[in-house]
Design an enzyme around this catalytic site. Structure first.
Site, PDB file in Angstrom:
ATOM      1  N   ASP A   1       9.666   3.308   1.966  1.00  0.00           N
ATOM      2  CA  ASP A   1       8.262   4.104   2.158  1.00  0.00           C
ATOM      3  C   ASP A   1       8.156   3.751   3.702  1.00  0.00           C
ATOM      4  O   ASP A   1       7.800   2.663   4.268  1.00  0.00           O
ATOM      5  CB  ASP A   1       7.215   3.457   1.488  1.00  0.00           C
ATOM      6  CG  ASP A   1       5.667   4.076   1.943  1.00  0.00           C
ATOM      7  OD1 ASP A   1       5.637   4.993   3.010  1.00  0.00           O
ATOM      8  OD2 ASP A   1       4.760   3.827   1.411  1.00  0.00           O
TER       9      ASP A   1
ATOM     10  N   TRP B   1       0.953  -1.274  -0.157  1.00  0.00           N
ATOM     11  CA  TRP B   1      -0.029  -0.066   0.030  1.00  0.00           C
ATOM     12  C   TRP B   1       0.745   1.256  -0.029  1.00  0.00           C
ATOM     13  O   TRP B   1       1.674   1.400   0.891  1.00  0.00           O
ATOM     14  CB  TRP B   1      -0.973  -0.011   1.240  1.00  0.00           C
ATOM     15  CG  TRP B   1      -1.583   1.322   1.307  1.00  0.00           C
ATOM     16  CD1 TRP B   1      -1.474   2.653   1.623  1.00  0.00           C
ATOM     17  CD2 TRP B   1      -3.251   1.317   0.850  1.00  0.00           C
ATOM     18  NE1 TRP B   1      -2.332   3.412   1.282  1.00  0.00           N
ATOM     19  CE2 TRP B   1      -3.396   2.722   0.766  1.00  0.00           C
ATOM     20  CE3 TRP B   1      -3.965   0.399   0.253  1.00  0.00           C
ATOM     21  CZ2 TRP B   1      -4.742   3.204   0.432  1.00  0.00           C
ATOM     22  CZ3 TRP B   1      -5.209   0.995  -0.241  1.00  0.00           C
ATOM     23  CH2 TRP B   1      -5.687   2.272   0.042  1.00  0.00           C
TER      24      TRP B   1
ATOM     25  N   GLN C   1       4.988   4.797   8.258  1.00  0.00           N
ATOM     26  CA  GLN C   1       4.374   4.302   9.436  1.00  0.00           C
ATOM     27  C   GLN C   1       5.464   3.807  10.453  1.00  0.00           C
ATOM     28  O   GLN C   1       5.581   3.733  11.572  1.00  0.00           O
ATOM     29  CB  GLN C   1       3.533   3.223   9.297  1.00  0.00           C
ATOM     30  CG  GLN C   1       1.972   3.601   8.702  1.00  0.00           C
ATOM     31  CD  GLN C   1       1.044   2.609   8.754  1.00  0.00           C
ATOM     32  OE1 GLN C   1       0.983   1.735   9.665  1.00  0.00           O
ATOM     33  NE2 GLN C   1       0.025   2.422   7.749  1.00  0.00           N
TER      34      GLN C   1
ATOM     35  N   LYS D   1       3.221  10.034   7.616  1.00  0.00           N
ATOM     36  CA  LYS D   1       2.272  10.081   8.815  1.00  0.00           C
ATOM     37  C   LYS D   1       3.030  10.581  10.096  1.00  0.00           C
ATOM     38  O   LYS D   1       2.671  11.404  10.733  1.00  0.00           O
ATOM     39  CB  LYS D   1       1.837   8.679   8.892  1.00  0.00           C
ATOM     40  CG  LYS D   1       0.917   8.143   7.936  1.00  0.00           C
ATOM     41  CD  LYS D   1       0.541   6.655   8.189  1.00  0.00           C
ATOM     42  CE  LYS D   1      -0.417   6.278   7.060  1.00  0.00           C
ATOM     43  NZ  LYS D   1      -2.017   6.770   7.281  1.00  0.00           N
TER      44      LYS D   1
ATOM     45  N   ARG E   1      -3.697  -4.390  13.439  1.00  0.00           N
ATOM     46  CA  ARG E   1      -2.775  -3.526  13.357  1.00  0.00           C
ATOM     47  C   ARG E   1      -2.749  -2.805  14.593  1.00  0.00           C
ATOM     48  O   ARG E   1      -3.480  -1.940  14.926  1.00  0.00           O
ATOM     49  CB  ARG E   1      -2.797  -2.733  12.209  1.00  0.00           C
ATOM     50  CG  ARG E   1      -2.524  -3.470  10.862  1.00  0.00           C
ATOM     51  CD  ARG E   1      -2.396  -2.487   9.626  1.00  0.00           C
ATOM     52  NE  ARG E   1      -3.600  -1.516   9.483  1.00  0.00           N
ATOM     53  CZ  ARG E   1      -3.552  -0.363   8.777  1.00  0.00           C
ATOM     54  NH1 ARG E   1      -2.513  -0.142   8.154  1.00  0.00           N
ATOM     55  NH2 ARG E   1      -4.727   0.439   8.559  1.00  0.00           N
TER      56      ARG E   1
ATOM     57  N   GLU F   1       7.841  -0.963   1.948  1.00  0.00           N
ATOM     58  CA  GLU F   1       7.786  -0.714   3.290  1.00  0.00           C
ATOM     59  C   GLU F   1       8.698  -1.519   3.910  1.00  0.00           C
ATOM     60  O   GLU F   1       8.669  -2.870   3.678  1.00  0.00           O
ATOM     61  CB  GLU F   1       6.388  -0.706   3.806  1.00  0.00           C
ATOM     62  CG  GLU F   1       5.311  -0.102   3.151  1.00  0.00           C
ATOM     63  CD  GLU F   1       3.875  -0.408   3.525  1.00  0.00           C
ATOM     64  OE1 GLU F   1       3.486   0.085   4.644  1.00  0.00           O
ATOM     65  OE2 GLU F   1       3.484  -1.198   2.941  1.00  0.00           O
TER      66      GLU F   1
END
Length: 402
Positions: free
Chosen positions: A217, A111, A220, A246, A375, A184
């Site tokens: 990426d 994502w 998070q 974020k 999560r 990620e």
């Protein structure tokens, strides 16, 4: 309906309080309405909030210098945007321009956002019904150690063989224009999959052998969430480009792309263009500086490790009590819990609802067949008592429903 937030808590319109185990949209690493962020917004808004995109300001320059200082060389050139999708879009656009190529590799459960190039590199959801994606996007198999698809003689994930096979298939499909790989370090929407130690270095080597740039990426995982300032530090791998979002704004819209002076110069010489209305805005940049102040002063990387050990230990204790818990995984305060039972999606939804009734906001992965994976990402400023309270509520919800 939410009406107020403070620290680790969300207050609803009817006066109920919810302990937030998602940090908002996995972003509010300092908790909600942190007093220093509130003070920064008030003070900065009175002086300088928004500028023409070609103008610079002191908060932007300070944030660029300070953020680069948290990263290893040669990542010392920055641009500031608003969202993770924008950051990934700019990073992919830069990689294509600098390499002169157009093909992009990402994980099959990735994502990266809903803008054009980011969406084309996203495979976890949102691909059906919109017509053809841009040509030249390829998916790598996910190195999921809990559900391995290629195993060694002991039944464990053989990620090296999986990675070799993935790239052999990409090489077979490529038209010789491989530009970048974007991943990620811990797949979040993809099921909280922590890349096995050594995988990221091997992936970097695969990329560089083909003249590709490696984009990480860390929307998070960046800025202390995993117990390190950046998740890639564990593997000793320096990406060619890093995208942050974020956690950088701690809940406010702030994103960044950082790369080396060499890549930035090549992009400039080729006429790199990526403007938005809010590129390099001073108000969110001032917030970013405050986020760095608090993270550094309060040692929140170490705090994330301590609270993460407490959270993961508590979840493992619950796994000993509740047989439906199949796996607990993650790093620091980015943790996944997977339910294993027939109807795991339905049970996950029911547990989420029951937790909310009991005063805990939880998040499940919104993917078919993965709705039993939670999560869990409390703020780095959470207390031990709040971690323990969340575990108590989850225990109660599981007991009520299983």
């Amino acid at each position: 309906m939410a009406t107020r937030t403070a620290g680790s808590w969300v207050t609803t319109e009817d006066g109920r309080e919810l302990l937030d185990f998602t940090s908002g949209q996995m972003s509010a690493i300092l908790g909600h309405s942190h007093p220093e962020i509130v003070a920064t917004i008030r003070a900065q808004a009175e002086r300088l909030d928004h500028l023409y995109s070609g103008m610079l300001s002191r908060p932007v320059l300070e944030l660029a210098e300070r953020l680069a200082a948290t990263l290893p060389a040669p990542l010392d050139k920055a641009v500031f945007l608003s969202t993770g999708a924008e950051a990934n879009e700019a990073a992919i656009r830069m990689a294509k321009l600098v390499t002169g190529k157009f093909e992009v590799v990402s994980f099959a459960r990735s994502w990266h956002g809903m803008t054009q190039a980011a969406a084309n590199a996203t495979y976890s959801a949102g691909r059906s019904g919109y017509g053809p994606a841009a040509p030249g996007n390829f998916a790598l198999p996910v190195p999921d150690r809990f559900r391995p698809d290629i195993v060694d003689a002991d039944g464990n994930l053989d990620w090296r063989r999986q990675l070799d096979l993935g790239f052999s298939m990409i090489d077979a499909q490529s038209v010789g224009s491989l530009a970048a790989c974007i991943v990620e370090p811990i797949l979040s929407s993809g099921g909280l999959i922590d890349l096995p130690p050594g995988y990221l270095a091997a992936l970097r080597d695969k990329c560089h052998e083909r003249g590709m740039l490696l984009i990480l990426d860390e929307a998070q995982t960046g800025l202390c969430r995993t117990g390190d300032w950046y998740a890639f530090e564990r593997d000793g791998v320096v990406p060619d480009i890093i995208a942050l979002s974020k956690t950088l704004g701690a809940g406010l819209p702030l994103a960044a792309v950082l790369t080396s002076a060499d890549i930035e110069q090549q992009a400039h010489e080729r006429g790199f263009l990526f403007f938005t209305t809010h590129v390099n805005d001073p108000l969110p940049a001032a917030v970013g500086n405050t986020v760095l102040d608090v993270l550094t002063r309060d040692g929140l990387d170490a705090r994330a490790r301590e609270l993460g050990d407490r959270l993961i230990g508590g979840l493992n204790d619950l796994a000993g009590t509740h047989q439906v818990i199949g796996d607990v995984r993650g790093r620091g305060l980015l943790v996944g819990l997977e339910l294993v039972t027939d109807g795991a999606d339905e049970l996950g939804a029911a547990v989420t609802k029951r937790c909310a009734e009991l005063g805990l906001h939880m998040n499940i992965v919104q993917l078919p067949g993965m709705g039993g994976t939670f999560r869990i990402a409390p703020p780095l400023t959470a207390s031990e008592a709040e971690i323990d309270r969340g575990l108590e509520i989850l225990d109660k919800a599981l007991t009520d429903l299983t």
